[in-house]
Design a protein around this motif. Structure first.
Motif, mmCIF file in Angstrom:
data_model
loop_
_atom_site.group_PDB
_atom_site.id
_atom_site.type_symbol
_atom_site.label_atom_id
_atom_site.label_comp_id
_atom_site.label_asym_id
_atom_site.label_seq_id
_atom_site.Cartn_x
_atom_site.Cartn_y
_atom_site.Cartn_z
ATOM 1 N N LYS A 131 0.826 -1.212 0.000
ATOM 2 C CA LYS A 131 0.000 0.000 0.000
ATOM 3 C C LYS A 131 0.858 1.258 0.000
ATOM 4 N N VAL A 132 1.958 1.236 0.750
ATOM 5 C CA VAL A 132 2.839 2.405 0.779
ATOM 6 C C VAL A 132 3.473 2.628 -0.586
ATOM 7 N N LYS A 133 3.865 1.538 -1.231
ATOM 8 C CA LYS A 133 4.467 1.639 -2.567
ATOM 9 C C LYS A 133 3.477 2.220 -3.558
ATOM 10 N N GLU A 134 2.202 1.889 -3.380
ATOM 11 C CA GLU A 134 1.158 2.363 -4.292
ATOM 12 C C GLU A 134 0.805 3.822 -4.064
ATOM 13 N N LYS A 135 0.801 4.280 -2.795
ATOM 14 C CA LYS A 135 0.258 5.595 -2.474
ATOM 15 C C LYS A 135 1.286 6.634 -2.078
ATOM 16 N N CYS A 136 2.504 6.208 -1.702
ATOM 17 C CA CYS A 136 3.457 7.164 -1.151
ATOM 18 C C CYS A 136 4.759 7.157 -1.944
ATOM 19 N N SER A 137 5.499 8.240 -1.759
ATOM 20 C CA SER A 137 6.806 8.341 -2.402
ATOM 21 C C SER A 137 7.904 7.695 -1.563
ATOM 22 N N MET A 138 7.570 7.353 -0.311
ATOM 23 C CA MET A 138 8.557 6.755 0.580
ATOM 24 C C MET A 138 8.992 5.392 0.054
ATOM 25 N N LYS A 139 10.271 5.080 0.184
ATOM 26 C CA LYS A 139 10.783 3.775 -0.187
ATOM 27 C C LYS A 139 10.381 2.767 0.877
ATOM 28 N N VAL A 140 9.859 1.625 0.436
ATOM 29 C CA VAL A 140 9.376 0.634 1.397
ATOM 30 C C VAL A 140 10.506 0.106 2.252
ATOM 31 N N GLY A 141 11.735 0.167 1.745
ATOM 32 C CA GLY A 141 12.876 -0.297 2.534
ATOM 33 C C GLY A 141 13.183 0.600 3.707
ATOM 34 N N ASP A 142 12.637 1.820 3.704
ATOM 35 C CA ASP A 142 12.879 2.767 4.785
ATOM 36 C C ASP A 142 11.904 2.612 5.950
ATOM 37 N N LEU A 143 10.973 1.689 5.838
ATOM 38 C CA LEU A 143 9.951 1.537 6.867
ATOM 39 C C LEU A 143 10.476 0.749 8.064
ATOM 40 N N ASP A 144 10.394 1.360 9.221
ATOM 41 C CA ASP A 144 10.718 0.692 10.483
ATOM 42 C C ASP A 144 9.434 0.683 11.304
ATOM 43 N N ILE A 145 8.761 -0.478 11.359
ATOM 44 C CA ILE A 145 7.423 -0.558 11.950
ATOM 45 C C ILE A 145 7.422 -1.542 13.111
ATOM 46 N N SER A 146 6.799 -1.135 14.198
ATOM 47 C CA SER A 146 6.621 -2.019 15.353
ATOM 48 C C SER A 146 5.300 -1.676 16.030
ATOM 49 N N TRP A 147 4.833 -2.573 16.872
ATOM 50 C CA TRP A 147 3.661 -2.280 17.678
ATOM 51 C C TRP A 147 4.032 -2.409 19.147
ATOM 52 N N ARG A 148 3.292 -1.710 19.990
ATOM 53 C CA ARG A 148 3.712 -1.593 21.383
ATOM 54 C C ARG A 148 2.510 -1.478 22.309
ATOM 55 N N VAL A 149 2.658 -1.976 23.527
ATOM 56 C CA VAL A 149 1.623 -1.889 24.553
ATOM 57 C C VAL A 149 2.068 -0.859 25.594
ATOM 58 N N LEU A 150 1.171 0.088 25.913
ATOM 59 C CA LEU A 150 1.481 1.148 26.867
ATOM 60 C C LEU A 150 0.464 1.163 28.006
ATOM 61 N N ASN A 151 0.929 1.541 29.188
ATOM 62 C CA ASN A 151 0.037 1.773 30.315
ATOM 63 C C ASN A 151 0.718 2.763 31.248
ATOM 64 N N GLY A 152 0.097 3.910 31.476
ATOM 65 C CA GLY A 152 0.708 4.976 32.247
ATOM 66 C C GLY A 152 0.953 4.632 33.698
ATOM 67 N N LYS A 153 0.177 3.691 34.256
ATOM 68 C CA LYS A 153 0.381 3.284 35.642
ATOM 69 C C LYS A 153 1.594 2.367 35.778
ATOM 70 N N ILE A 154 1.825 1.527 34.776
ATOM 71 C CA ILE A 154 2.939 0.578 34.828
ATOM 72 C C ILE A 154 4.245 1.248 34.431
ATOM 73 N N ASP A 155 4.194 2.075 33.407
ATOM 74 C CA ASP A 155 5.394 2.759 32.917
ATOM 75 C C ASP A 155 5.083 4.246 32.795
ATOM 76 N N SER A 156 5.637 5.028 33.709
ATOM 77 C CA SER A 156 5.392 6.473 33.708
ATOM 78 C C SER A 156 6.614 7.246 33.247
ATOM 79 N N SER A 157 7.479 6.604 32.465
ATOM 80 C CA SER A 157 8.686 7.262 31.977
ATOM 81 C C SER A 157 8.329 8.395 31.021
#
Length: 320
Positions: A131-157
């Motif tokens: 989808k990025v290759k189809e819609k964006c000028s960004m090179k797909v090789g430049d994508l650094d993607i991750s997912w993350r779980v957050l909770n302000g009570k557990i981690d207040s950094s």
């Protein structure tokens, strides 16, 4: 809420929330709409064992109420003792869990928060790259993607608070404030940061985010009520990143997380404009009123005026 066509025609927010021919289907889910938290019915909540609402305001005794820090069910101390679940002599310090399953699930969620990011599965990366290759000028090789779980009570950094602040911004960008009907205060920051407000406890809310090149592009609020059900009251993608597969990838990550915990059912509120998208594209179905009343008796869910509550079974965990 926008329940009458005549009203919709003369309301700018309502027009913004309506369907537009040729618009991206996912965008329909996150178009702006006013959400007001319903006032709880009198038969909602109460002790999970006796269903009673009476409690002791002072001192410690059988009518003292204690709340599980994972499933958020309420229990009378006396009912716990009578049902041989716990023989408490005083309110415990720190967290308290009603069962081993809740304790283990909370520990697992803490572990996800501490990991500070998970790589996106290869199958989802392929979808995004296409989808990025189809819609964006960004090179797909430049994508650094991750997912993350957050909770302000557990981690207040500082880093965690920065990411949570971005979640608030995304939700405010895509939705009008979520207000408590009596005072009209916006509840989105309290939900994201896990704060309590007028008896509503949000410490069990976890933010699930998708990060692209260190930028939060999608965010969802998730609360897991043990193995039976989880709720997803808010999920959205920043306008600058819509139509690139990020919303679907985040939702897939949420389902994978729930599957790993063996959660059976996911529940969410949907505005009328987004019903067909959730049902046809994501496999949800409306909860019948009788079943919804039973769920609300057990769990303190976020219910919004003018929305339908949908549910789906969580797919089994698959490995790439």
């Amino acid at each position: 809420m926008f329940q009458r066509e005549r009203f919709v025609e003369h309301n700018a927010n309502a027009l913004a929330a309506g369907r537009v021919a040729g618009a991206d289907a996912i965008q329909q889910i996150t178009n702006r709409c006013i959400r007001i938290v319903n006032t709880p019915d009198t038969d909602v909540g109460g002790c999970a064992l006796c269903r009673g609402h009476g409690f002791a305001k002072y001192g410690f005794g059988p009518r003292t109420v204690i709340i599980c820090d994972q499933c958020e069910k309420e229990f009378h101390v006396g009912c716990l003792r009578d049902n041989k679940m716990a023989n408490l002599k005083h309110l415990p310090e720190g967290k308290w869990f009603c069962c081993t399953d809740c304790e283990q699930m909370h520990s697992a969620l803490e572990s996800y928060v501490a990991r500070r990011g998970e790589k996106l599965p290869d199958s989802l990366m392929c979808v995004i790259r296409a989808k990025v290759k189809e819609k964006c000028s960004m090179k797909v090789g430049d994508l650094d993607i991750s997912w993350r779980v957050l909770n302000g009570k557990i981690d207040s950094s500082d880093e965690s608070r920065r990411l949570l602040s971005k979640c608030v911004s995304i939700f405010h960008e895509q939705f009008d404030p979520i207000t408590e009907s009596a005072a009209g205060r916006d509840l989105i920051p309290a939900m994201v940061y896990g704060k309590s407000y007028k008896g509503q406890e949000f410490s069990g809310m976890f933010s699930i985010i998708l990060v692209v090149n260190q930028e939060v592009v999608s965010a969802g609020l998730l609360r897991i009520f043990g193995g039976e059900v989880a709720e997803l009251p808010l999920v959205a993608t920043s306008s600058d990143y819509q139509g690139q597969g990020y919303f679907q990838s985040l939702f897939d990550c949420i389902e994978r997380l729930l599957a790993s915990f063996r959660v059976r059912k996911l529940v969410l509120p949907a505005a009328e404009e987004a019903l067909s998208i959730w049902t046809k594209k994501f496999g949800f179905a409306k909860i019948v009123p009788e079943e919804l009343r039973e769920i609300r008796r057990k769990y303190h869910m976020m219910i919004f005026q003018g929305t339908s509550v949908l549910q789906k079974s969580v797919p089994g965990l698959t490995v790439d």
